[in-house]
Design a protein around this motif. Structure first.
Motif, PDB file in Angstrom:
ATOM      1  N   ASP A  38       0.845  -1.194   0.000  1.00  0.00           N
ATOM      2  CA  ASP A  38       0.000   0.000   0.000  1.00  0.00           C
ATOM      3  C   ASP A  38       0.878   1.241   0.000  1.00  0.00           C
ATOM      4  OD1 ASP A  38      -2.147  -1.701   0.151  1.00  0.00           O
ATOM      5  OD2 ASP A  38      -3.015  -0.791   1.965  1.00  0.00           O
ATOM      6  N   VAL A  39       0.440   2.267  -0.709  1.00  0.00           N
ATOM      7  CA  VAL A  39       1.120   3.558  -0.729  1.00  0.00           C
ATOM      8  C   VAL A  39       0.080   4.634  -0.462  1.00  0.00           C
ATOM      9  CG1 VAL A  39       2.325   5.221  -2.169  1.00  0.00           C
ATOM     10  CG2 VAL A  39       2.945   2.818  -2.292  1.00  0.00           C
ATOM     11  N   THR A  40       0.406   5.573   0.408  1.00  0.00           N
ATOM     12  CA  THR A  40      -0.505   6.662   0.744  1.00  0.00           C
ATOM     13  C   THR A  40      -0.242   7.858  -0.170  1.00  0.00           C
ATOM     14  OG1 THR A  40      -0.539   5.942   3.051  1.00  0.00           O
ATOM     15  CG2 THR A  40      -1.322   8.175   2.584  1.00  0.00           C
ATOM     16  N   GLU A  41      -1.316   8.481  -0.668  1.00  0.00           N
ATOM     17  CA  GLU A  41      -1.119   9.625  -1.548  1.00  0.00           C
ATOM     18  C   GLU A  41      -0.338  10.724  -0.817  1.00  0.00           C
ATOM     19  OE1 GLU A  41      -4.460  11.835  -2.958  1.00  0.00           O
ATOM     20  OE2 GLU A  41      -5.586  11.621  -1.096  1.00  0.00           O
ATOM     21  N   GLY A  42       0.565  11.357  -1.556  1.00  0.00           N
ATOM     22  CA  GLY A  42       1.442  12.368  -0.988  1.00  0.00           C
ATOM     23  C   GLY A  42       2.745  11.818  -0.445  1.00  0.00           C
ATOM     24  N   LEU A  97      -5.630   8.827 -11.187  1.00  0.00           N
ATOM     25  CA  LEU A  97      -4.447   8.710 -10.337  1.00  0.00           C
ATOM     26  C   LEU A  97      -3.341   9.551 -10.965  1.00  0.00           C
ATOM     27  CD1 LEU A  97      -3.168   7.295  -7.863  1.00  0.00           C
ATOM     28  CD2 LEU A  97      -2.277   5.584  -9.462  1.00  0.00           C
ATOM     29  N   ALA A  98      -2.958  10.621 -10.275  1.00  0.00           N
ATOM     30  CA  ALA A  98      -1.859  11.467 -10.734  1.00  0.00           C
ATOM     31  C   ALA A  98      -0.560  10.915 -10.152  1.00  0.00           C
ATOM     32  CB  ALA A  98      -2.068  12.907 -10.301  1.00  0.00           C
ATOM     33  N   VAL A  99       0.355  10.518 -11.038  1.00  0.00           N
ATOM     34  CA  VAL A  99       1.630   9.926 -10.633  1.00  0.00           C
ATOM     35  C   VAL A  99       2.749  10.860 -11.080  1.00  0.00           C
ATOM     36  CG1 VAL A  99       3.143   7.925 -10.791  1.00  0.00           C
ATOM     37  CG2 VAL A  99       0.658   7.622 -10.912  1.00  0.00           C
ATOM     38  N   GLU A 100       3.551  11.327 -10.138  1.00  0.00           N
ATOM     39  CA  GLU A 100       4.645  12.250 -10.433  1.00  0.00           C
ATOM     40  C   GLU A 100       5.986  11.566 -10.191  1.00  0.00           C
ATOM     41  OE1 GLU A 100       6.474  16.548  -8.889  1.00  0.00           O
ATOM     42  OE2 GLU A 100       4.576  15.788  -8.091  1.00  0.00           O
ATOM     43  N   ILE A 101       6.894  11.691 -11.173  1.00  0.00           N
ATOM     44  CA  ILE A 101       8.265  11.194 -10.988  1.00  0.00           C
ATOM     45  C   ILE A 101       9.092  12.304 -10.361  1.00  0.00           C
ATOM     46  CG2 ILE A 101      10.390  10.552 -12.157  1.00  0.00           C
ATOM     47  CD1 ILE A 101       8.904   8.896 -14.052  1.00  0.00           C
ATOM     48  N   CYS A 102       9.591  12.059  -9.156  1.00  0.00           N
ATOM     49  CA  CYS A 102      10.453  13.028  -8.478  1.00  0.00           C
ATOM     50  C   CYS A 102      11.932  12.771  -8.752  1.00  0.00           C
ATOM     51  CB  CYS A 102      10.192  12.985  -6.968  1.00  0.00           C
ATOM     52  SG  CYS A 102       8.482  13.376  -6.525  1.00  0.00           S
ATOM     53  N   ASN A 103      12.276  11.514  -8.967  1.00  0.00           N
ATOM     54  CA  ASN A 103      13.667  11.167  -9.257  1.00  0.00           C
ATOM     55  C   ASN A 103      13.673   9.793  -9.926  1.00  0.00           C
ATOM     56  OD1 ASN A 103      16.427  11.479  -9.355  1.00  0.00           O
ATOM     57  ND2 ASN A 103      16.793  10.827  -7.255  1.00  0.00           N
ATOM     58  N   LYS A 295       5.441  10.127  -6.300  1.00  0.00           N
ATOM     59  CA  LYS A 295       4.348  10.571  -5.437  1.00  0.00           C
ATOM     60  C   LYS A 295       3.048  10.412  -6.206  1.00  0.00           C
ATOM     61  CE  LYS A 295       5.336  14.801  -4.296  1.00  0.00           C
ATOM     62  NZ  LYS A 295       5.249  16.106  -3.578  1.00  0.00           N
ATOM     63  N   CYS A 296       1.980  10.084  -5.494  1.00  0.00           N
ATOM     64  CA  CYS A 296       0.680   9.901  -6.129  1.00  0.00           C
ATOM     65  C   CYS A 296      -0.371  10.787  -5.483  1.00  0.00           C
ATOM     66  CB  CYS A 296       0.230   8.435  -6.018  1.00  0.00           C
ATOM     67  SG  CYS A 296       1.254   7.275  -6.939  1.00  0.00           S
ATOM     68  N   GLU A 297      -1.369  11.128  -6.280  1.00  0.00           N
ATOM     69  CA  GLU A 297      -2.517  11.890  -5.805  1.00  0.00           C
ATOM     70  C   GLU A 297      -3.769  11.286  -6.418  1.00  0.00           C
ATOM     71  OE1 GLU A 297      -4.442  16.401  -6.158  1.00  0.00           O
ATOM     72  OE2 GLU A 297      -2.491  15.943  -7.041  1.00  0.00           O
ATOM     73  N   ILE A 298      -4.817  11.151  -5.629  1.00  0.00           N
ATOM     74  CA  ILE A 298      -6.086  10.624  -6.108  1.00  0.00           C
ATOM     75  C   ILE A 298      -7.016  11.788  -6.427  1.00  0.00           C
ATOM     76  CG2 ILE A 298      -8.087   9.192  -5.566  1.00  0.00           C
ATOM     77  CD1 ILE A 298      -6.279   7.694  -3.540  1.00  0.00           C
ATOM     78  N   ILE A 299      -7.519  11.852  -7.648  1.00  0.00           N
ATOM     79  CA  ILE A 299      -8.494  12.866  -8.046  1.00  0.00           C
ATOM     80  C   ILE A 299      -9.848  12.165  -8.142  1.00  0.00           C
ATOM     81  CG2 ILE A 299      -9.147  14.563  -9.808  1.00  0.00           C
ATOM     82  CD1 ILE A 299      -6.190  14.686 -10.604  1.00  0.00           C
ATOM     83  N   ARG A 300     -10.660  12.363  -7.132  1.00  0.00           N
ATOM     84  CA  ARG A 300     -11.934  11.646  -7.048  1.00  0.00           C
ATOM     85  C   ARG A 300     -12.852  12.054  -8.203  1.00  0.00           C
ATOM     86  NH1 ARG A 300     -11.037   7.292  -3.845  1.00  0.00           N
ATOM     87  NH2 ARG A 300     -10.072   7.905  -1.848  1.00  0.00           N
TER      88      ARG A 300
END
Length: 456
Positions: A38-42, A97-103, A295-300
């Motif tokens: 499991d991964v928590t958004e943010g 699901l917004a997925v951002e590559i930080c590194n 990092k992930c963000e959920i857009i409902r």
């Protein structure tokens, strides 16, 4: 307070086989493959990945591993990851699901990769009719730069990226994939040749239990056989994202993926140090093991709000991408044009594939004037940061495409010159077929940059 070190959720040991990893990997898409974490958004977290073959291609002087590579293995993915919000509620079907590559980068201690041409009888590539035999070039990394002993006189910064980022399909979407691809597979290949050269490759790669890896679902479990016969191959990109091979999706990029199952079940893999637009030799990026810090963000409710279906169901959508701010910059380019007239002089109607094939062939012929073999040029155009464009798709009967090559990657000047000045032909370079061709005879050694052979 300084930010915490990214949490490692999927570690990789490159000395072990994909099925021996501490956290199970998978090489198919199916909604019932259980999440491994499991991964928590943010949350900032780290995912490590094997190369797409799971270590079957070696750092050595032979292309036999490419010639005989079993393509039913592809691609080994890390995941799935169940994404939850701060209250522990999972992403839901219909969310984005917004997925951002930080590194991102190669795995420490495994800083090398490869580019290859597949044998015609084993899938071939975009230019199979011109390059029917397996070839391989090894690349070594120096920070952001790559160089190859097999393609001397070239060094360039990599725009590193994952070839695959995707969410799990629902069973309804999986059935849509399998039904439409089965119909395509049953079509006569003679009627659907891309550029009339890819007749050795199947029109679609249907589910097969052969070499199927389903994460926590082991072969001795009752549900494995049913899932293995349903699970979609990872070769094409689809509505869930998947194998899109978009070279610009690097550090700082963000992708908005549709969510089809509870938790989203995010997976990623197929890491590339660099790739040219089109990845024209098929195994055409600089393939490597690697890591992502995400990092992930959920857009409902984001699917209905932001994605417009193009097809018969609300599931017929595609991801949206934001390109990151970090890319190599080049000031001088040579641009090669192609039109939809093939090398036999046959006119095709607004066929962008034929036009791009002509642009690539024109670039290969040009580079061969500077001492490169055509195989070297083909591999280079597949993995260097060149840019492909559809420049015209409306002016009947010719589609027009372009392929732009940054001139700074070469250690010689490749721009055209007056014949009364410096000779157009540069210094003679060692040709690729002398180094990494397929042969049962003793192989010639790589002349520079050899790092030991990877363990099988």
């Amino acid at each position: 307070m300084a930010p915490l070190t990214p949490r490692l959720v999927i570690p990789i040991d490159v000395k072990k086989q994909p099925w021996e990893q501490k956290v199970p990997l998978h090489n198919r898409w199916h909604p019932d493959i259980p999440p491994v974490a499991d991964v928590t958004e943010g949350e900032l977290f780290r995912v490590e990945m094997v190369d797409w073959t799971g270590g079957r291609v070696r750092d050595d002087n032979s292309a036999d591993d490419i010639k005989f590579l079993d393509l039913t293995i592809t691609h080994y993915l890390s995941g799935p990851l169940r994404i939850v919000d701060s209250e522990g509620l999972p992403a839901s079907p219909g969310d984005l699901l917004a997925v951002e590559i930080c590194n991102l980068g190669p795995l420490p201690g495994d800083e090398w990769g490869y580019t290859a041409i597949f044998e015609r009888e084993n899938g071939g590539g975009f230019l199979t009719d011109h390059f029917p035999s397996a070839r391989k070039a090894i690349w070594y990394f120096e920070g952001i730069y790559a160089y190859s002993p097999q393609i001397p006189g070239v060094r360039f910064p990599g725009l590193t990226h994952p070839g695959i980022v995707g969410t799990a399909p629902s069973i309804e979407l999986l059935n849509i994939w399998n039904e439409r691809e089965k119909k395509l597979a049953e079509t006569s290949p003679e009627t659907l040749k891309v550029c009339e050269v890819l007749h050795q490759r199947p029109l679609a790669n249907l589910p097969t239990p052969e070499n199927c890896l389903l994460g926590k679902i082991q072969k001795e479990m009752a549900e494995w056989h049913k899932m293995a016969n349903e699970a979609a191959r990872t070769i094409p990109g689809r509505e869930n994202g998947g194998n899109c091979d978009i070279k610009n999706l690097s550090r700082g990029f963000k992708v908005y993926l549709p969510v089809f199952v509870e938790g989203a079940n995010l997976s990623t893999g197929d890491m590339h140090f660099s790739q040219g637009d089109g990845e024209v030799s098929f195994c055409g990026a600089i393939e490597m093991s690697g890591f992502l810090e995400l990092k992930c963000e959920i857009i409902r409710g984001g699917m209905k709000e932001y994605l417009t279906p193009v097809g018969p169901t609300p599931l017929h959508v595609n991801p949206i991408f934001e390109i990151g701010p970090v890319e190599p910059h080049f000031s001088e380019w040579l641009v090669f044009e192609g039109i939809s007239v093939d090398e036999y002089g046959k006119q095709h109607f607004l066929d962008a594939s034929v036009a791009y094939k002509r642009a690539v062939l024109n670039a290969i012929e040009y580079l061969s004037k500077f001492g490169y073999s055509k195989e070297q040029a083909y591999l280079l155009l597949s993995c260097c940061p060149c840019e492909g464009r559809i420049s015209g798709i409306v002016d009947s009967p010719n589609a027009v495409t372009t392929l732009a090559i940054p001139t700074a990657i070469f250690d010689q000047d490749i721009k055209p010159k007056r014949l009364s000045g410096r000779p157009l032909r540069g210094p003679k370079l060692r040709r690729l077929p002398d180094l990494l061709s397929c042969s049962n005879s003793e192989h010639l050694p790589v002349t520079q940059g050899q790092s030991g052979t990877r363990e099988p």
